[in-house]
Design an enzyme around this catalytic site. Structure first.
Site, PDB file in Angstrom:
ATOM      1  N   ARG A  51       0.824  -1.213   0.000  1.00  0.00           N
ATOM      2  CA  ARG A  51       0.000   0.000   0.000  1.00  0.00           C
ATOM      3  C   ARG A  51       0.854   1.257   0.000  1.00  0.00           C
ATOM      4  NH1 ARG A  51      -4.061  -0.730   4.851  1.00  0.00           N
ATOM      5  NH2 ARG A  51      -2.091  -1.405   5.720  1.00  0.00           N
ATOM      6  N   ASP A  93      -3.634  -1.091  -3.154  1.00  0.00           N
ATOM      7  CA  ASP A  93      -4.376  -1.425  -1.945  1.00  0.00           C
ATOM      8  C   ASP A  93      -5.310  -2.584  -2.268  1.00  0.00           C
ATOM      9  OD1 ASP A  93      -6.175  -1.557   0.151  1.00  0.00           O
ATOM     10  OD2 ASP A  93      -5.984   0.608   0.556  1.00  0.00           O
ATOM     11  N   LYS A 184      15.786 -24.846   5.893  1.00  0.00           N
ATOM     12  CA  LYS A 184      17.042 -24.826   6.645  1.00  0.00           C
ATOM     13  C   LYS A 184      17.917 -26.009   6.227  1.00  0.00           C
ATOM     14  CE  LYS A 184      15.157 -22.542  10.744  1.00  0.00           C
ATOM     15  NZ  LYS A 184      15.891 -21.356  11.121  1.00  0.00           N
ATOM     16  N   GLU A 218      14.013 -20.263  22.186  1.00  0.00           N
ATOM     17  CA  GLU A 218      14.351 -18.910  21.734  1.00  0.00           C
ATOM     18  C   GLU A 218      14.633 -18.025  22.941  1.00  0.00           C
ATOM     19  OE1 GLU A 218      12.197 -17.572  17.978  1.00  0.00           O
ATOM     20  OE2 GLU A 218      10.615 -18.465  19.169  1.00  0.00           O
ATOM     21  N   HIS A 242       6.414 -25.740  12.664  1.00  0.00           N
ATOM     22  CA  HIS A 242       7.836 -26.103  12.657  1.00  0.00           C
ATOM     23  C   HIS A 242       8.116 -27.406  13.422  1.00  0.00           C
ATOM     24  CE1 HIS A 242       8.001 -22.169  11.079  1.00  0.00           C
ATOM     25  NE2 HIS A 242       8.150 -21.503  12.187  1.00  0.00           N
ATOM     26  N   LYS A 340       9.598 -18.933  24.376  1.00  0.00           N
ATOM     27  CA  LYS A 340      10.261 -17.620  24.237  1.00  0.00           C
ATOM     28  C   LYS A 340      10.880 -17.252  25.582  1.00  0.00           C
ATOM     29  CE  LYS A 340       8.039 -16.263  20.225  1.00  0.00           C
ATOM     30  NZ  LYS A 340       8.842 -16.349  19.026  1.00  0.00           N
TER      31      LYS A 340
HETATM   32  C1  BG6 Z   1       8.362 -18.018  13.184  1.00  0.00           C
HETATM   33  C2  BG6 Z   1       7.570 -17.691  14.416  1.00  0.00           C
HETATM   34  O1  BG6 Z   1       7.621 -18.860  12.340  1.00  0.00           O
HETATM   35  O2  BG6 Z   1       9.566 -18.682  13.552  1.00  0.00           O
HETATM   36  C3  BG6 Z   1       8.393 -16.831  15.371  1.00  0.00           C
HETATM   37  O3  BG6 Z   1       6.399 -16.981  14.050  1.00  0.00           O
HETATM   38  C4  BG6 Z   1       9.726 -17.492  15.669  1.00  0.00           C
HETATM   39  O4  BG6 Z   1       7.685 -16.587  16.588  1.00  0.00           O
HETATM   40  C5  BG6 Z   1      10.418 -17.895  14.370  1.00  0.00           C
HETATM   41  O5  BG6 Z   1      10.519 -16.566  16.391  1.00  0.00           O
HETATM   42  C6  BG6 Z   1      11.658 -18.722  14.667  1.00  0.00           C
HETATM   43  O6  BG6 Z   1      12.369 -18.945  13.478  1.00  0.00           O
HETATM   44  P1  BG6 Z   1      13.930 -19.236  13.519  1.00  0.00           P
HETATM   45  O7  BG6 Z   1      14.281 -19.517  12.090  1.00  0.00           O
HETATM   46  O8  BG6 Z   1      14.587 -18.000  14.055  1.00  0.00           O
HETATM   47  O9  BG6 Z   1      14.133 -20.411  14.416  1.00  0.00           O
END
Ligand code: BG6
Length: 493
Positions: A51, A93, A184, A218, A242, A340
Site C-alpha cells: 500500500r 491497496d 534450513k 528462543e 515447525h 520464548k
Molecule cells: C516463526 C515464528 O515462524 O519462527 C516466530 O512466528 C519465531 O515466533 C520464528 O521466532 C523462529 O524462526 P527461527 O528460524 O529463528 O528459528
C-alpha cells in the site's frame, strides 16, 4: 507433481508485502544472494507491491539498506547494482477492485510470455481478496503460482477457509505453503542422514530408540509481534508447523523418491498416526507456560502480561508428549518443547537410544545419543562409550565420547572461508521459481496438523485454562519437567 516453471517464458517474482517486515529482514536479502550466486535468470524481474507509496529512488534505497544490513559482509562488488536493476515497486491497496488489473498493467508484457511467482508476504486475511484479484484479472493462469506464509489459520476450520479461498484461484500443485524450517540446511540434511546411510535405518525404531526430544528454544520474547502472538500462542505459532514438520522428517518411512508427493505422502501418514490428546489426557501429556519478569537475551524482561498491559492466558511455552501409533514408533514417545525468553537459543533433535540389554560394566554403560543440532550452530553428534584410557587397579572404566560432525568446518567453501550459512528463504524462493514444491507444505499436511492441535487446544480450554508462569531467562515452567519426570526421563538441557 511439481508445476514446472518458465521454459522460455520471462520470469517475474511479485513480492506482495514488499515493504513489510519479513520482506525487509529475509526476502530481499535472500533474493540478492540468489542473484549473487547466479541462480536468477538474466531477465528475471522483481516487482514489489504494497500500500505504501514510494518513488523508485526511495524504494531502491530501502531495499539496498535491508540487503546490506542482513548480508553486507557476504556481498561482492557489483551484486547490489545488478540486483536493484531488476526491482521496482507499485503501490496498490488490496481493497481496490482494480488491484489485479493494475498489477497486470505493471507486468506489461503479454501474459502468455510470462511465468510469475506471486509471493504473498501479507496478513492471511488478505490471501482471499488477493487471490480473487489474481483470478478476476486472469493472473492465476498456469504456470503462474502462489506462495503463502503461515499462519494458515488458527484452527482446522479457519485453515480450511484459507485453503479453499486460495484453491479457488490456483490448483494444489501451484500453491506453495511455506514453513521456513523446511528451507534450513540441517532440516534437509535429516533426509540425507536417514536415507543416505545404512547405519541408522535398522535402529530407527521403537526397538532401539527409547525416546526422541525436539526442542526449539528462543531467547527473544514476543516483541513487536505481541498483537499477533497473543491470538496464537506457542502451540499455533511454532508447534503446529515447525515442530510437527521436524517430527514428520524424523519419524516418516523412507519415501519412494524425492518428488514432492513422495515426501509429502510419507509426512502426512505420520500426522495421521498421532495419538489424540484431548481433555482426558491433556494434563499429563502437555505443559503450558507464560514468561513472567526476569532477564533474557541480555535484557530485563517485564513479563508477558506486563508487556501486553492486560491479563492473558496465551502460552509462550509449550511442551508435549507425542505418541505415534504405528509399527515403527509404538512405545517410543516424542517430547516436543518450544518457548520464548529461554536462557539460550537452540534447536535440536535428540535421538536417545536404549540402554544395552545387559551391561557387563556395572552401571557405566550409558545409552547412545544422536544429537542433530540445527541452531545456532549446525552439527551432528553421536555419543559412544569408550574405554577410559590408562590403567586402574580395579580394571576397566568407561567414558562417554562424542563423534562430532560440524557442518561449518566439514564443508569449508573454498578451502579457507567456511561455507556461508544461507537464509532458509533462499532455498525456498529458488524452489518456487523453479516450480519445485517438495519443500512446501501440502494442504492435507496443514489440515492433519491442525486436527491434532485442535484437540490439545480444546482440552486446554476445559482442563488447563491458565499457563504456568516461568521467570524469563529460565528453561520453562515446572510442569515441563514433570512431563518427563513422570516417565523417569529428563530434558537434554
Ligand atoms: C516463526 C515464528 O515462524 O519462527 C516466530 O512466528 C519465531 O515466533 C520464528 O521466532 C523462529 O524462526 P527461527 O528460524 O529463528 O528459528
Amino acid at each position: 507433481m511439481s508445476s514446472s516453471g518458465s521454459g522460455s517464458r520471462q520470469q517475474v517474482f511479485v513480492l506482495v508485502g514488499g515493504t513489510g517486515d519479513l520482506a525487509i529482514r529475509m526476502l530481499w536479502p535472500s533474493l540478492a544472494m540468489l542473484d549473487q550466486d547466479n541462480f536468477l535468470s538474466d531477465s528475471l524481474r522483481v516487482i514489489s507491491v504494497s500500500r505504501e507509496k514510494l518513488d523508485h529512488g526511495a524504494f531502491v534505497t530501502r531495499v539496498a539498506d535491508a540487503v546490506k544490513k542482513r548480508i553486507g559482509a557476504d556481498l561482492e562488488g557489483g551484486t547490489l547494482d545488478r540486483f536493484v536493476r531488476r526491482i521496482s515497486h507499485i503501490a496498490l491497496d488490496a481493497s481496490d477492485p482494480t488491484w489485479g488489473d493494475q498489477l497486470k498493467a505493471a507486468l506489461g508484457a503479454d501474459m502468455s510470455n510470462l511465468d510469475v511467482v506471486f509471493f504473498l508476504s501479507v496478513s492471511p486475511t488478505l490471501f482471499k481478496p488477493i487471490c480473487e484479484h489474481l483470478r478476476n484479472s486472469g493472473l492465476n493462469a498456469a504456470p503462474n503460482r502462489v506462495v503463502i506464509e503461515k499462519p494458515i489459520g488458527r484452527d482446522l476450520a479457519s485453515s480450511k477457509v484459507i485453503n479453499d479461498s486460495v484453491a479457488h484461484a490456483f490448483d494444489e500443485a501451484r500453491i506453495f505453503r511455506i514453513d521456513h524450517y523446511l528451507g534450513k540446511e540441517t532440516v534437509q540434511n535429516l533426509i540425507a542422514l536417514r536415507f543416505g546411510n545404512t547405519v541408522f535405518e535398522p535402529l530407527w525404531n521403537a526397538q532401539s530408540i527409547d525416546h526422541v526430544q525436539i526442542t526449539i528454544a528462543e531467547t527473544v520474547g514476543t516483541g513487536e509481534r505481541l498483537g499477533y502472538y497473543d491470538e496464537y500462542g506457542a502451540i499455533r505459532d511454532m508447534l503446529q508447523n515447525h515442530l510437527l514438520q521436524l517430527v514428520c522428517l524424523t519419524a516418516m518411512e523412507p519415501p519412494s523418491g524425492l518428488s514432492s508427493d513422495a515426501l509429502r505422502d510419507e509426512k502426512v501418514k505420520v500426522l495421521k498416526s498421532l495419538k489424540a490428546i484431548d481433555a482426558s489426557n491433556v494434563l499429563t501429556n502437555t505443559a503450558r507456560g507464560q514468561y513472567g519478569p526476569g532477564f533474557a537475551d541480555g535484557q530485563k524482561v517485564a513479563g508477558y502480561e506486563a508487556e501486553k498491559g492486560s491479563p492473558s492466558n496465551t502460552e509462550t511455552y509449550v511442551a508435549v508428549k507425542l505418541e505415534i501409533a504405528n509399527w515403527r514408533w509404538s512405545g517410543t514417545p516424542f517430547y516436543l518443547r518450544t518457548g520464548k525468553c529461554l536462557p539460550s537459543r537452540a534447536t535440536e533433535i535428540v535421538i536417545q537410544f536404549k540402554t544395552v540389554p545387559h551391561s557387563i560394566f556395572g552401571g557405566e554403560a550409558k545409552p547412545n545419543r544422536l544429537v542433530i543440532r540445527l541452531q545456532p550452530d549446525e552439527d551432528i553428534k553421536l555419543s559412544l562409550m569408550n574405554k577410559a584410557p590408562g590403567l586402574t587397579a580395579e580394571g576397566m572404566h568407561l567414558q562417554q565420547l562424542e563423534l562430532s560432525l560440524s557442518l561449518a568446518t566439514a564443508f569449508d567453501g573454498n578451502g579457507s572461508k567456511p561455507a556461508r550459512r544461507r537464509i532458509a528463504y533462499e532455498r525456498l524462493i529458488l524452489d518456487a521459481l523453479n516450480g519445485n514444491n517438495a519443500q512446501f507444505v501440502r494442504r492435507d499436511e496443514v489440515e492433519a496438523a491442525w486436527a491434532w492441535v485442535d484437540g490439545i487446544v480444546e482440552g486446554w480450554q476445559s482442563a488447563y485454562p491458565k499457563p504456568q508462569m516461568y521467570p524469563a531467562g529460565t528453561f520453562g515452567p515446572v510442569s515441563a519437567y514433570t512431563l518427563l519426570d513422570r516417565d523417569g526421563r529428563t530434558w537434554n538441557d
